[in-house]
Each structure stands twice: as structure tokens, then as C-alpha cells.
Design a protein around this motif. Structure first.
Motif, PDB file in Angstrom:
ATOM      1  N   PHE A   1       3.903   5.848  -5.438  1.00  0.00           N
ATOM      2  CA  PHE A   1       3.815   5.878  -6.899  1.00  0.00           C
ATOM      3  C   PHE A   1       2.813   6.942  -7.348  1.00  0.00           C
ATOM      4  O   PHE A   1       3.091   7.749  -8.247  1.00  0.00           O
ATOM      5  CB  PHE A   1       3.400   4.490  -7.421  1.00  0.00           C
ATOM      6  N   MET A   2       1.644   6.979  -6.695  1.00  0.00           N
ATOM      7  CA  MET A   2       0.637   7.982  -7.049  1.00  0.00           C
ATOM      8  C   MET A   2       1.121   9.394  -6.731  1.00  0.00           C
ATOM      9  O   MET A   2       0.885  10.328  -7.498  1.00  0.00           O
ATOM     10  CB  MET A   2      -0.677   7.687  -6.294  1.00  0.00           C
ATOM     11  N   ALA A   3       1.812   9.562  -5.618  1.00  0.00           N
ATOM     12  CA  ALA A   3       2.329  10.877  -5.250  1.00  0.00           C
ATOM     13  C   ALA A   3       3.351  11.372  -6.277  1.00  0.00           C
ATOM     14  O   ALA A   3       3.359  12.555  -6.650  1.00  0.00           O
ATOM     15  CB  ALA A   3       2.952  10.822  -3.854  1.00  0.00           C
ATOM     16  N   GLN A   4       4.203  10.458  -6.771  1.00  0.00           N
ATOM     17  CA  GLN A   4       5.167  10.836  -7.806  1.00  0.00           C
ATOM     18  C   GLN A   4       4.463  11.273  -9.077  1.00  0.00           C
ATOM     19  O   GLN A   4       4.833  12.264  -9.703  1.00  0.00           O
ATOM     20  CB  GLN A   4       6.107   9.669  -8.114  1.00  0.00           C
TER      21      GLN A   4
ATOM     22  N   ARG B   1       4.718  15.030 -10.749  1.00  0.00           N
ATOM     23  CA  ARG B   1       5.170  15.263 -12.128  1.00  0.00           C
ATOM     24  C   ARG B   1       4.112  16.052 -12.904  1.00  0.00           C
ATOM     25  O   ARG B   1       4.437  16.933 -13.681  1.00  0.00           O
ATOM     26  CB  ARG B   1       5.435  13.931 -12.826  1.00  0.00           C
ATOM     27  N   ARG B   2       2.863  15.721 -12.695  1.00  0.00           N
ATOM     28  CA  ARG B   2       1.788  16.407 -13.407  1.00  0.00           C
ATOM     29  C   ARG B   2       1.728  17.864 -13.007  1.00  0.00           C
ATOM     30  O   ARG B   2       1.520  18.744 -13.833  1.00  0.00           O
ATOM     31  CB  ARG B   2       0.461  15.720 -13.106  1.00  0.00           C
ATOM     32  N   LYS B   3       1.948  18.151 -11.742  1.00  0.00           N
ATOM     33  CA  LYS B   3       1.893  19.535 -11.254  1.00  0.00           C
ATOM     34  C   LYS B   3       3.090  20.335 -11.770  1.00  0.00           C
ATOM     35  O   LYS B   3       2.986  21.520 -12.042  1.00  0.00           O
ATOM     36  CB  LYS B   3       1.881  19.569  -9.727  1.00  0.00           C
ATOM     37  N   ALA B   4       4.257  19.696 -11.924  1.00  0.00           N
ATOM     38  CA  ALA B   4       5.462  20.376 -12.395  1.00  0.00           C
ATOM     39  C   ALA B   4       5.331  20.794 -13.852  1.00  0.00           C
ATOM     40  O   ALA B   4       5.959  21.733 -14.295  1.00  0.00           O
ATOM     41  CB  ALA B   4       6.673  19.492 -12.202  1.00  0.00           C
TER      42      ALA B   4
ATOM     43  N   ASP C   1       0.830  -1.207   0.000  1.00  0.00           N
ATOM     44  CA  ASP C   1       0.000   0.000   0.000  1.00  0.00           C
ATOM     45  C   ASP C   1       0.869   1.264   0.000  1.00  0.00           C
ATOM     46  O   ASP C   1       0.562   2.232  -0.699  1.00  0.00           O
ATOM     47  CB  ASP C   1      -0.921   0.012   1.222  1.00  0.00           C
ATOM     48  N   LEU C   2       1.955   1.230   0.775  1.00  0.00           N
ATOM     49  CA  LEU C   2       2.864   2.370   0.817  1.00  0.00           C
ATOM     50  C   LEU C   2       3.513   2.599  -0.549  1.00  0.00           C
ATOM     51  O   LEU C   2       3.628   3.740  -1.016  1.00  0.00           O
ATOM     52  CB  LEU C   2       3.948   2.165   1.892  1.00  0.00           C
ATOM     53  N   GLY C   3       3.897   1.505  -1.203  1.00  0.00           N
ATOM     54  CA  GLY C   3       4.484   1.616  -2.547  1.00  0.00           C
ATOM     55  C   GLY C   3       3.502   2.232  -3.528  1.00  0.00           C
ATOM     56  O   GLY C   3       3.881   3.088  -4.343  1.00  0.00           O
TER      57      GLY C   3
END
Length: 126
Positions: A115-118, A122-125, A109-111
Motif C-alpha cells: 500500500f505504501m509503495a503504491q 503515484r506521488r512520484k508519477a 505487513d506485506l499488505g
């Protein structure tokens, strides 16, 4: 300002010979001559030795006024703690909560969360 000219002017003002400066600094007379003629740019260590030998402060090698130059009013620089998110205040409390919650999650679940946070970062950058 050419530093060699300033060093020569200070040496002559103090009535020191180049032999005297050589003795006081440990720097060879031929090197002192090359600096004073503008053929060589001295290292900071050599400038420090010259300032001590000429019995002046370092700023006086670059400034010929009676008093030190006025410092410009520069904005305060941020320290590493100011830049580091989560180092104090509300951000630190929030980071503490995240750490406690992440420690209770299963590895899979942490992985998935990371992954979703990354992906979101990237989308926000972009």
C-alpha cells in the motif's frame, strides 16, 4: 508508385498474358485487370502470388533498380528482456533479495508495505 502499373510492367516485360498470370496465381483474370488498372489494391498474399508468378522477388514489385535498396541504419530496438526490470545483472540480484524478504513477512505487513509503495509510486508519477 502505383502497384498496378508495376505489376503490368513486369508482366509485359516477361511477355506473360493475363491468362498466364491467372493460371500461375489462381487469381481471376478480372481481378488482375482491376489491380493493374488501379481500381483495387491487392492483399499481401496476392502480391506474393504475383511475385512468384512473375518470377521476381517481393522487393522487385516495389523497387525497379537492379539491386535491392540499401537498408537505413536504424537504431537497435530493445528486446523484452532489456525492458523488463530485474531480468539480469544487479537488478536481478536485488529483485531476488526483495522476494526472499517478502516471503518472510506476515500477510498484514506485506499488505501495508505494498500500500505504501503504491502511494509513493503515484506521488512520484505526478
Amino acid at each position: 508508385m502505383v502497384i498496378g502499373d508495376r505489376l503490368r510492367a513486369l508482366r509485359e516485360e516477361k511477355k506473360f498474358s493475363d491468362c498466364e498470370i491467372e493460371r500461375r496465381t489462381g487469381v481471376l483474370r478480372c481481378y488482375i485487370s482491376r489491380v493493374e488498372c488501379g481500381h483495387t489494391v491487392p492483399a499481401v498474399e496476392t502480391l506474393e502470388k504475383s511475385a512468384r508468378a512473375l518470377e521476381v522477388t517481393m522487393y522487385q514489385l516495389f523497387h525497379d533498380g537492379e539491386e535491392p535498396p540499401k537498408l537505413p541504419n536504424l537504431p537497435k530496438r530493445k528486446t523484452a528482456e532489456d525492458i523488463l526490470w530485474g531480468s539480469k545483472g544487479k537488478d536481478a540480484r536485488l529483485l531476488g533479495k526483495f522476494c526472499r524478504l517478502f516471503s518472510k513477512m506476515e500477510a498484514n505487513d506485506l499488505g501495508m508495505f505494498l500500500f505504501m509503495a503504491q502511494k509513493m509510486a503515484r506521488r512520484k508519477a505526478i
